[in-house]
Design a protein around this motif. Structure first.
Motif, PDB file in Angstrom:
ATOM      1  N   GLY A 145      -6.847  -5.854   1.136  1.00 60.67           N
ATOM      2  CA  GLY A 145      -5.556  -5.844   1.845  1.00 60.67           C
ATOM      3  C   GLY A 145      -5.709  -5.432   3.300  1.00 60.67           C
ATOM      4  O   GLY A 145      -5.388  -6.193   4.218  1.00 60.67           O
ATOM      5  N   LYS A 190      -8.266   2.230  -5.970  1.00 62.02           N
ATOM      6  CA  LYS A 190      -7.342   1.939  -7.069  1.00 62.02           C
ATOM      7  C   LYS A 190      -8.070   1.223  -8.198  1.00 62.02           C
ATOM      8  O   LYS A 190      -8.964   0.408  -7.934  1.00 62.02           O
ATOM      9  CB  LYS A 190      -6.198   1.059  -6.555  1.00 62.02           C
ATOM     10  CG  LYS A 190      -5.414   1.730  -5.444  1.00 62.02           C
ATOM     11  CD  LYS A 190      -4.518   0.767  -4.719  1.00 62.02           C
ATOM     12  CE  LYS A 190      -4.032   1.401  -3.424  1.00 62.02           C
ATOM     13  NZ  LYS A 190      -3.381   0.438  -2.541  1.00 62.02           N
ATOM     14  N   GLU A 230       2.317   1.813  -3.378  1.00 61.71           N
ATOM     15  CA  GLU A 230       1.316   2.310  -4.320  1.00 61.71           C
ATOM     16  C   GLU A 230       0.943   3.760  -4.033  1.00 61.71           C
ATOM     17  O   GLU A 230       0.504   4.484  -4.917  1.00 61.71           O
ATOM     18  CB  GLU A 230       0.071   1.413  -4.272  1.00 61.71           C
ATOM     19  CG  GLU A 230       0.328   0.082  -4.960  1.00 61.71           C
ATOM     20  CD  GLU A 230      -0.698  -0.983  -4.607  1.00 61.71           C
ATOM     21  OE1 GLU A 230      -0.647  -2.057  -5.197  1.00 61.71           O
ATOM     22  OE2 GLU A 230      -1.544  -0.729  -3.722  1.00 61.71           O
ATOM     23  N   ASN A 284       0.839  -1.211   0.000  1.00 64.25           N
ATOM     24  CA  ASN A 284       0.000   0.000   0.000  1.00 64.25           C
ATOM     25  C   ASN A 284       0.871   1.257   0.000  1.00 64.25           C
ATOM     26  O   ASN A 284       0.581   2.238  -0.684  1.00 64.25           O
ATOM     27  CB  ASN A 284      -0.916   0.023   1.218  1.00 64.25           C
ATOM     28  CG  ASN A 284      -2.160  -0.822   1.003  1.00 64.25           C
ATOM     29  OD1 ASN A 284      -2.436  -1.234  -0.115  1.00 64.25           O
ATOM     30  ND2 ASN A 284      -2.885  -1.075   2.072  1.00 64.25           N
TER      31      ASN A 284
END
Ligand code: ADP
Ligand code: MG
Length: 488
Positions: free
Chosen positions: A431, A424, A378, A375
């Protein structure tokens, strides 16, 4: 279709009545504040009563003294106009004084006696005639009395005060420049004390009444607060249970679908492989067709990754607790994710102590750390920095991931742990759901906060001895499985 069991925390949801501490705290402060006010007010009233007693005594003494002054002036006038030169004879003649006493002394309960005493201490005249002719003892009074004037003494003299307790006010009787005796007026201490205690009793009664009413209000407020809190808490539990059930159903459904899709997906992948083999066998090598097949396999692997995450979400608990050096584990995870980070030009810093031996579910910790790192990666985009630190603080492992990314806005922060919530394009939204479930199953907690100057900090606190958590099942995934799970 075979349906995997629902997520574990669906059934065993323990819903803490979060309202109670808040309500009890507020109520306790309310009661304490009222008690403090009562104590201060009670103390004020006590001080006030003491002041009132002093004031009353001064007023009463002043009244008796004024009376005595008038009488002494009259005696001195009689002396001045009388042919007699000594006090005794003058007093003998003063029938008005006896009459005066007979009228006023019994009428005034504050006055115990009145008397005229000559310079030798002999009682010449007394409102109780049987006391006349007695000589006062040298120690006829015990002490002077504070705050009411130097002319006031305390006495219980048997002749003068008849054995009762009196405050004696004495005034000199002058003849010309000479003091020839004194006039005494006795203030009745018993009467005064009774009057004051009557007043006190009335005040006490009012206060007790007020105290009872206030206590009743406090008790009623407590009872209704308790009632309201219970209802609110029941409502809160009902809402939360409803939510947990919805999530459980969703998980079950998702798990079922994932399970069913993976079988044909595998078959398709095998078929593609067979087609490729056949083409090779026939010497039919077409770059374009091979490219399409590779692309298709890649996309299918992505779908498979997503399905695996879904299955992980819906799968029953499988924990395997073991004693490991978590510092090594963090270093290994760091090295595994580093190439992915470098591909995106993201700097990765790993800070861990040399050794950190803990009892923990290795696979779950991997899932948690990899998901948080992924995460973070990203979120930062190119040229960002991700820093992961491991610390052992008391009985807890504190694993923290800092990033310099976009940060969390309040809507994302409120929903990011919800299953399937993602911002996203290719996200699964599972997650953080898994991370939170694993951390909380182990008795830990996860928090997110803004990083300075930008980005986000996720902090996981995990008990360093997870052996207390029941161990069920023994199957575990390999590290590459875990990586596959997060890197899809
Ligand atoms: P996914 O990564 O598949 O979107 P997650 O459950 O891991 O699902 O995350 C949910 C959402 O929380 C993300 O889509 C993102 O919006 C937000 N989020 C998670 N971690 C971070 C982070 N480090 N910085 C900013 N946003 C984050
Ligand atoms: Mg994620």
């Amino acid at each position: 279709m075979s349906v995997p069991p629902s997520p574990t925390n669906a059934g065993s949801a323990s819903l803490s009545p979060r309202l109670y501490p808040w309500v009890i705290g507020t109520y306790a402060s309310f009661v304490l504040a009222i008690m403090a006010v009562l104590v201060i007010a009670g103390w004020g009233v006590y001080v006030d009563l003491e002041e009132t007693r002093k004031g009353l005594l001064q007023a009463e003494i002043h009244r008796l003294r004024s009376h005595a002054v008038r009488t002494v002036l009259r005696i001195q006038n009689s002396l001045a106009t009388s042919p007699m030169t000594n006090l005794e004879e003058t007093i003998d003649e003063a029938a008005w004084l006896r009459e005066h006493w007979q009228t006023f002394v019994p009428m005034d309960p504050s006055r115990l006696y009145a008397a005229v005493i000559d310079e030798n201490g002999t009682i010449l005249m007394h409102s109780r005639p049987e006391a006349e002719g007695f000589q006062l003892a040298p120690d006829w009074y015990s002490r002077t009395v504070d705050g009411v004037g130097d002319d006031v003494v305390e006495t219980t003299d048997p002749e003068l005060a008849g054995g009762a307790q009196a405050l004696d006010i004495s005034l000199p009787i002058m003849h010309g420049q000479r003091e020839i005796g004194s006039y005494h007026s006795g203030f009745n201490v018993k009467w005064f004390d009774e009057m004051v205690s009557h007043r006190r009793a009335a005040t006490r009664q009012r206060w007790t009444f007020a105290f009872l009413i206030i206590s009743l209000i406090i008790a009623l407020a407590g009872a209704s607060l308790y009632h309201v809190t219970r209802r609110l808490s029941a409502l809160q539990n009902a809402l939360a249970l409803g939510r947990v059930r919805r999530l459980a159903d969703l998980g079950q459904l998702a798990g079922g679908i994932a399970h069913e899709i993976r079988n044909p997906l595998n078959a398709i992948r095998i078929n593609l492989h067979v087609i490729e083999q056949l083409m090779h066998a026939q010497g039919n090598r077409d770059e374009r067709t091979e490219g399409i097949i590779r692309e298709t396999v890649h996309e299918m692997e992505r779908i498979d990754g997503l399905l695996r995450t879904l299955l992980e979400y819906a799968r029953p608990d499988r924990t395997r607790i073991e004693r490991i050096n978590l510092a090594d584990e963090v270093r290994i995870i760091g090295e595994l994710i580093r190439p992915i980070m470098e591909r995106e030009s993201v700097r990765l810093l790993i800070e861990t102590p040399e050794q950190a031996f803990v009892t923990i579910d290795r696979n779950r910790f991997r899932q948690v750390s990899l998901n948080l790192l992924k995460n973070a990666l990203e979120a930062v985009g190119n040229d960002g920095t991700v820093r992961a630190t491991l610390e052992l603080v008391g009985e807890e492992i504190v694993f923290t991931v800092y990033d310099t990314g976009c940060g969390l806005d309040s809507t994302v922060a409120a929903r990011m742990y919800d299953p399937f919530f993602t911002t996203k394009e290719l996200g699964t939204g599972l997650g953080l759901t898994l991370v939170k479930r694993y951390v909380e199953d182990a008795g830990g907690e996860i928090t997110a906060a803004p990083n300075s100057p930008q980005g986000t900090v996720f902090t996981v606190r995990w008990p360093s001895n997870s052996a207390a958590v029941a161990t069920r099942g023994t199957d575990s995934e390999s590290l590459s499985d875990s990586i596959a799970l997060v890197s899809n």
